[in-house]
Design an enzyme around this catalytic site. Structure first.
Site, PDB file in Angstrom:
ATOM      1  N   ASN A   9       0.869  -1.183   0.000  1.00  0.00           N
ATOM      2  CA  ASN A   9       0.000   0.000   0.000  1.00  0.00           C
ATOM      3  C   ASN A   9       0.902   1.227   0.000  1.00  0.00           C
ATOM      4  OD1 ASN A   9      -1.788   2.053   0.480  1.00  0.00           O
ATOM      5  ND2 ASN A   9      -2.470   1.304   2.484  1.00  0.00           N
ATOM      6  N   TRP A  10       1.010   1.851  -1.159  1.00  0.00           N
ATOM      7  CA  TRP A  10       1.938   2.989  -1.295  1.00  0.00           C
ATOM      8  C   TRP A  10       1.414   4.241  -0.593  1.00  0.00           C
ATOM      9  CZ3 TRP A  10       4.411   3.376  -6.876  1.00  0.00           C
ATOM     10  CH2 TRP A  10       4.929   2.115  -7.235  1.00  0.00           C
ATOM     11  N   LYS A  11       0.134   4.223  -0.208  1.00  0.00           N
ATOM     12  CA  LYS A  11      -0.506   5.404   0.410  1.00  0.00           C
ATOM     13  C   LYS A  11      -0.270   6.639  -0.486  1.00  0.00           C
ATOM     14  CE  LYS A  11      -0.323   3.111   4.833  1.00  0.00           C
ATOM     15  NZ  LYS A  11      -0.253   3.173   6.292  1.00  0.00           N
ATOM     16  N   HIS A  96      -9.544   0.820   4.574  1.00  0.00           N
ATOM     17  CA  HIS A  96      -8.309   1.007   5.347  1.00  0.00           C
ATOM     18  C   HIS A  96      -8.599   1.917   6.540  1.00  0.00           C
ATOM     19  CE1 HIS A  96      -4.283   2.275   6.442  1.00  0.00           C
ATOM     20  NE2 HIS A  96      -3.855   1.185   5.833  1.00  0.00           N
ATOM     21  N   GLU A  98      -7.098   4.335   7.705  1.00  0.00           N
ATOM     22  CA  GLU A  98      -6.920   5.773   7.426  1.00  0.00           C
ATOM     23  C   GLU A  98      -8.153   6.334   6.715  1.00  0.00           C
ATOM     24  OE1 GLU A  98      -3.102   5.335   5.536  1.00  0.00           O
ATOM     25  OE2 GLU A  98      -2.254   4.766   7.486  1.00  0.00           O
ATOM     26  N   GLU A 168      -5.454  -5.215  10.267  1.00  0.00           N
ATOM     27  CA  GLU A 168      -4.465  -4.176  10.542  1.00  0.00           C
ATOM     28  C   GLU A 168      -4.801  -3.502  11.865  1.00  0.00           C
ATOM     29  OE1 GLU A 168      -2.359  -2.788   6.714  1.00  0.00           O
ATOM     30  OE2 GLU A 168      -4.079  -1.500   7.047  1.00  0.00           O
ATOM     31  N   GLY A 174       2.302   2.216  11.007  1.00  0.00           N
ATOM     32  CA  GLY A 174       3.214   3.359  10.929  1.00  0.00           C
ATOM     33  C   GLY A 174       3.871   3.696  12.258  1.00  0.00           C
ATOM     34  N   SER A 214       3.358  -2.256  10.387  1.00  0.00           N
ATOM     35  CA  SER A 214       4.809  -2.289  10.635  1.00  0.00           C
ATOM     36  C   SER A 214       5.460  -3.611  10.245  1.00  0.00           C
ATOM     37  CB  SER A 214       5.110  -1.935  12.098  1.00  0.00           C
ATOM     38  OG  SER A 214       4.667  -0.615  12.390  1.00  0.00           O
ATOM     39  N   GLY A 235       2.959  -1.148   4.398  1.00  0.00           N
ATOM     40  CA  GLY A 235       2.976   0.292   4.136  1.00  0.00           C
ATOM     41  C   GLY A 235       4.402   0.763   3.883  1.00  0.00           C
ATOM     42  N   GLY A 236       5.010   1.352   4.912  1.00  0.00           N
ATOM     43  CA  GLY A 236       6.327   1.977   4.759  1.00  0.00           C
ATOM     44  C   GLY A 236       7.370   1.129   4.035  1.00  0.00           C
TER      45      GLY A 236
END
Ligand code: 13P
Length: 253
Positions: A9-11, A96, A98, A168, A174, A214, A235-236
């Site tokens: 997920n590149w966000k 998601h 977010e 999640e 994050g 994470s 994610g990251g």
């Protein structure tokens, strides 16, 4: 055996130039994938068409991070399932945390989007997860139960195998704070049981349930080794070719 699905997920990262660099590096790092593993790249909308072209003939699949619950119409700023498919998407992340936290998405809305995605032939990656306050208050299981029932309402047994569930925990996103493999396994087992209650065990055993929060190269293998963990939503660590490809390699059975 369930297919492992490692999704990135590149966000809201990577413009077109950066997308080209990352996709080029990923294709070079992973010209093929381990047999039981699929990998999905989910860049922002603006990069989908470019990534879709670049990924043709590669082992990577394409996904979006959100979509509209409507087919088409006067919905400024929205993107439909049909538009996503035209870029080469086969997956779409829905609900998601977010989106729930910053854009007010509810289980009902996520359910409407999931049904629309399935009707259009997209595979939804449907996200659920509790907040830290909910976990500390001891209501994690109730929250997950409400979310799973809500997001899967009205999805037929025939459509269900096309759904992926992503667990999640919001407190792990994050933050660098990963759920322990045991914490992840406990919730994944609960999710599979809830799917079995709504459908049946044979179907529940076929559903890919990803963990997200994470996930990094150094913790991926241990989490992915859990019985009911069938992949990761990253994610990251998906924003660099070396760390994302290391996670994909960790998924090899
Ligand atoms: P991080 O891997 O950066 O914690 O993000 C997880 C996530 O939200 C993936 O959808």
């Amino acid at each position: 055996m369930r297919t492992m699905i490692i999704a990135g997920n590149w966000k809201m990262y990577k413009d077109l130039h950066e997308t080209k660099e990352l996709v080029t590096a990923l294709k070079a790092a992973m010209p093929s994938l381990p047999g039981n593993v699929q990998s999905v790249l989910c860049p922002p909308y603006t990069s989908l068409a470019l990534a879709g072209e670049m990924l043709k003939g590669s082992p990577f699949l394409l996904g979006a991070q959100n979509m509209s619950q409507h087919d088409e119409g006067a919905y400024t700023g929205e993107v439909s399932a049909k538009m996503l498919k035209a870029t080469g998407c086969t997956f779409v992340i829905l609900g998601h945390s977010e989106r729930r936290q910053y854009f007010g998405e509810t289980n009902e809305l996520v359910n409407a989007k999931a049904r629309k995605a399935l009707a259009a032939g997209l595979r939804p990656i449907i996200c659920v997860g509790e907040t830290l306050a909910e976990r500390e208050a001891g209501v994690m299981a109730q929250i997950i139960t409400t979310q799973i029932k809500g997001v899967l309402a009205g999805i037929s047994p025939h459509e269900m195998p096309n759904c992926v569930i992503a667990y999640e925990p919001v407190w792990a996103i994050g933050t660098g704070r990963t759920a322990t493999p045991q914490q992840a396994q406990e919730v994944h087992q609960l999710i599979r049981k809830l799917i079995a209650q709504q459908y049946d065990w044979a179907l529940a055993e076929r559903i890919t349930i990803q963990y997200g929060g994470s996930v990094k190269p150094d913790n991926a293998a241990e989490i992915l080794a859990q019985n009911d963990v069938d992949g990761a939503l990253v994610g990251g660590a998906c924003l660099k070719a070396d760390s994302f490809s290391a996670i994909i390699k960790a998924a090899q059975a």
